[in-house]
Design an enzyme around this catalytic site. Sequence first.
Site, PDB file in Angstrom:
ATOM      1  CE  LYS A 138     -62.755  42.008   9.421  1.00 10.82           C
ATOM      2  NZ  LYS A 138     -63.547  42.787  10.361  1.00 10.82           N
ATOM      3  CB  SER A 139     -61.030  39.001  15.558  1.00  9.29           C
ATOM      4  OG  SER A 139     -62.632  39.000  14.948  1.00  9.29           O
ATOM      5  NE  ARG A 188     -60.936  40.533  20.360  1.00 11.97           N
ATOM      6  CZ  ARG A 188     -61.832  40.771  19.292  1.00 11.97           C
ATOM      7  NH1 ARG A 188     -61.544  40.996  18.160  1.00 11.97           N
ATOM      8  NH2 ARG A 188     -63.240  40.558  19.758  1.00 11.97           N
ATOM      9  N   GLY A 241     -66.031  48.017  12.468  1.00  9.23           N
ATOM     10  CA  GLY A 241     -67.088  47.888  13.749  1.00  9.23           C
ATOM     11  C   GLY A 241     -66.086  47.504  14.711  1.00  9.23           C
ATOM     12  NE  ARG A 261     -71.440  47.429  11.657  1.00  9.33           N
ATOM     13  CZ  ARG A 261     -70.780  46.597  11.599  1.00  9.33           C
ATOM     14  NH1 ARG A 261     -69.594  47.022  11.126  1.00  9.33           N
ATOM     15  NH2 ARG A 261     -70.567  45.560  12.141  1.00  9.33           N
ATOM     16  CB  SER A 282     -72.080  41.663  20.437  1.00  9.97           C
ATOM     17  OG  SER A 282     -70.987  42.509  19.911  1.00  9.97           O
ATOM     18  CG  ASP A 292     -68.122  38.239  10.885  1.00  9.87           C
ATOM     19  OD1 ASP A 292     -69.131  38.599  10.811  1.00  9.87           O
ATOM     20  OD2 ASP A 292     -66.968  38.100  11.349  1.00  9.87           O
ATOM     21  CE  LYS A 349     -72.634  40.904  12.520  1.00  9.37           C
ATOM     22  NZ  LYS A 349     -71.679  41.102  13.635  1.00  9.37           N
ATOM     23  NE  ARG A 355     -71.885  41.112   6.136  1.00  9.20           N
ATOM     24  CZ  ARG A 355     -70.543  41.127   6.684  1.00  9.20           C
ATOM     25  NH1 ARG A 355     -70.721  40.185   7.951  1.00  9.20           N
ATOM     26  NH2 ARG A 355     -69.571  41.696   6.422  1.00  9.20           N
TER      27      ARG A 355
HETATM   28  C1  S3P Z   1     -65.989  40.765  15.692  1.00  6.03           C
HETATM   29  C2  S3P Z   1     -67.076  40.192  16.089  1.00  6.03           C
HETATM   30  C3  S3P Z   1     -68.462  40.116  15.373  1.00  6.03           C
HETATM   31  C4  S3P Z   1     -67.993  39.879  13.918  1.00  6.03           C
HETATM   32  C5  S3P Z   1     -67.180  40.931  13.419  1.00  6.03           C
HETATM   33  C6  S3P Z   1     -65.739  40.895  14.326  1.00  6.03           C
HETATM   34  C7  S3P Z   1     -64.881  40.695  16.605  1.00  6.03           C
HETATM   35  O1  S3P Z   1     -69.213  40.964  15.431  1.00  6.03           O
HETATM   36  O2  S3P Z   1     -69.326  39.917  13.181  1.00  6.03           O
HETATM   37  O3  S3P Z   1     -66.680  40.743  12.116  1.00  6.03           O
HETATM   38  O4  S3P Z   1     -63.728  40.993  16.379  1.00  6.03           O
HETATM   39  O5  S3P Z   1     -65.297  40.888  17.949  1.00  6.03           O
HETATM   40  P1  S3P Z   1     -70.264  41.192  16.784  1.00  6.03           P
HETATM   41  O6  S3P Z   1     -69.523  41.194  18.096  1.00  6.03           O
HETATM   42  O7  S3P Z   1     -70.844  42.515  16.631  1.00  6.03           O
HETATM   43  O8  S3P Z   1     -71.327  40.117  16.545  1.00  6.03           O
END
Ligand code: S3P
Length: 419
Positions: free
Chosen positions: A12-13, A17, A84, A112, A157, A306, A333, A337
């Site tokens: 996902k991350s 990007r 987020g 959030r 973060s 996560d 989150k 959680r």
């Molecule tokens: C993420 C960073 C994390 C993670 C989120 C995805 C990202 O959040 O919990 O699911 O893709 O950069 P934080 O950066 O707020 O910790």
Amino acid sequence: MLRGSFELIGDKSISHRAIMFSSISKGHNKISNFLMGQDCLSTISCFKKMGVDIDIKGNEVFVKGNGLYGLKPPKDLLDVGNSGTTIRLLSGILAGNNFDATLIGDESIGKRPMKRVTDPLRMMGCKIEGKDDANYTPIKIYGGNLKGIDYNMPVASAQVKSALILASLYADSKSIIREKVKSRNHTEIMLKSFGADIDVNDLDITINPVKELFNQDIYVPGDISSAAFIIVGALITKGSEVLIKNVGLNKTRTGIIDVVKNMNGNIEIINQRLVGGELVGDLLVKYSKDLNATTIDKTIIPRLIDEIPVIAVLATQAEGTTIIKDAKELKVKESNRIKSVVDNLKLMGADIEELEDGMVIKGKTKLNGASITTFKDHRIAMAFSIANLICDTDIVLDDKECIDISFPGYFDSLKKLSI
Ligand code: S3P
């Protein structure tokens, strides 16, 4: 029990990007093994609203980048849905672009905190308006004319770090972003491959503005955060043996593997390789009868943030007292959680206590079916569907659709492995 092999869906991350960086690059980009989850589709929708040509074919995405300064002012609100990552990273990009745009999202996004991003962006010279002094949506960003920043990150973060790195691409001078604990570094790795001038020195990231980013073909490795559910499912159900193929093994994400090993879980990494700067491998996971408790603290939290809901489920099946602390971030989150995990596991009969910054779990306990409140949080729904594998009576989830946020086809995948 779970048996067989399983080809993991995209990260996902990294998928978020890939869309964002392709959109602000110049030229044609191809993204393979893209995660077609709702969150990543929200990112696509936002960039389409800013004039980027994005085509989906199967699980490939073709993006004709508009160039670093080529995004168009959106005619409509930018709706990030539940994501987020979209709202935080996109804020950084919008701060650099010479137009204004308003970000909104769903009910969970509305709770959030955004000041962690909007405060440093304001320090860079960006004008931002929003609810509670730009802490919550809707948030309006008036982009352009950014100054470089030297910033000590108060929270670990990757979303905040990435937003600031992206804004720094557009600044008038060098920026330095300083982390206290290393968070996931996909932004640094991928932006470099797009031609950004980024230098990483341990916890400090130096960014020099560039005129343009250049197009790339990106392969998205499998998501270890999604694999986590299958990993725990295999560890706790008798007779299980699962091969999870194509797992992203970036060191900033593999905390769960270290924890499973500490807990005496049977997990093996095989076939490691490097794909587009990211480490990838396969995981062989077997039922582990003699799991023991562990302590999880700030030294590892960002590498497994996560995965904590499903690690809590695992801890109920380990002998001894597992302590999860320094994890206050869990409260902000997709749901709170700490509460979502503790309250639901209590209902199932676990011996679990809530802490201000985590939880204490005493194992081993038998778990019983219960009515689970997911708060529409995908990772809560999946964590409890895994707990269900070892219950005599079934749990009832109040929402299953939320799982599409990060793991479309989840129940089909689980069914194929179940015998
Ligand atoms: C993420 C960073 C994390 C993670 C989120 C995805 C990202 O959040 O919990 O699911 O893709 O950069 P934080 O950066 O707020 O910790």
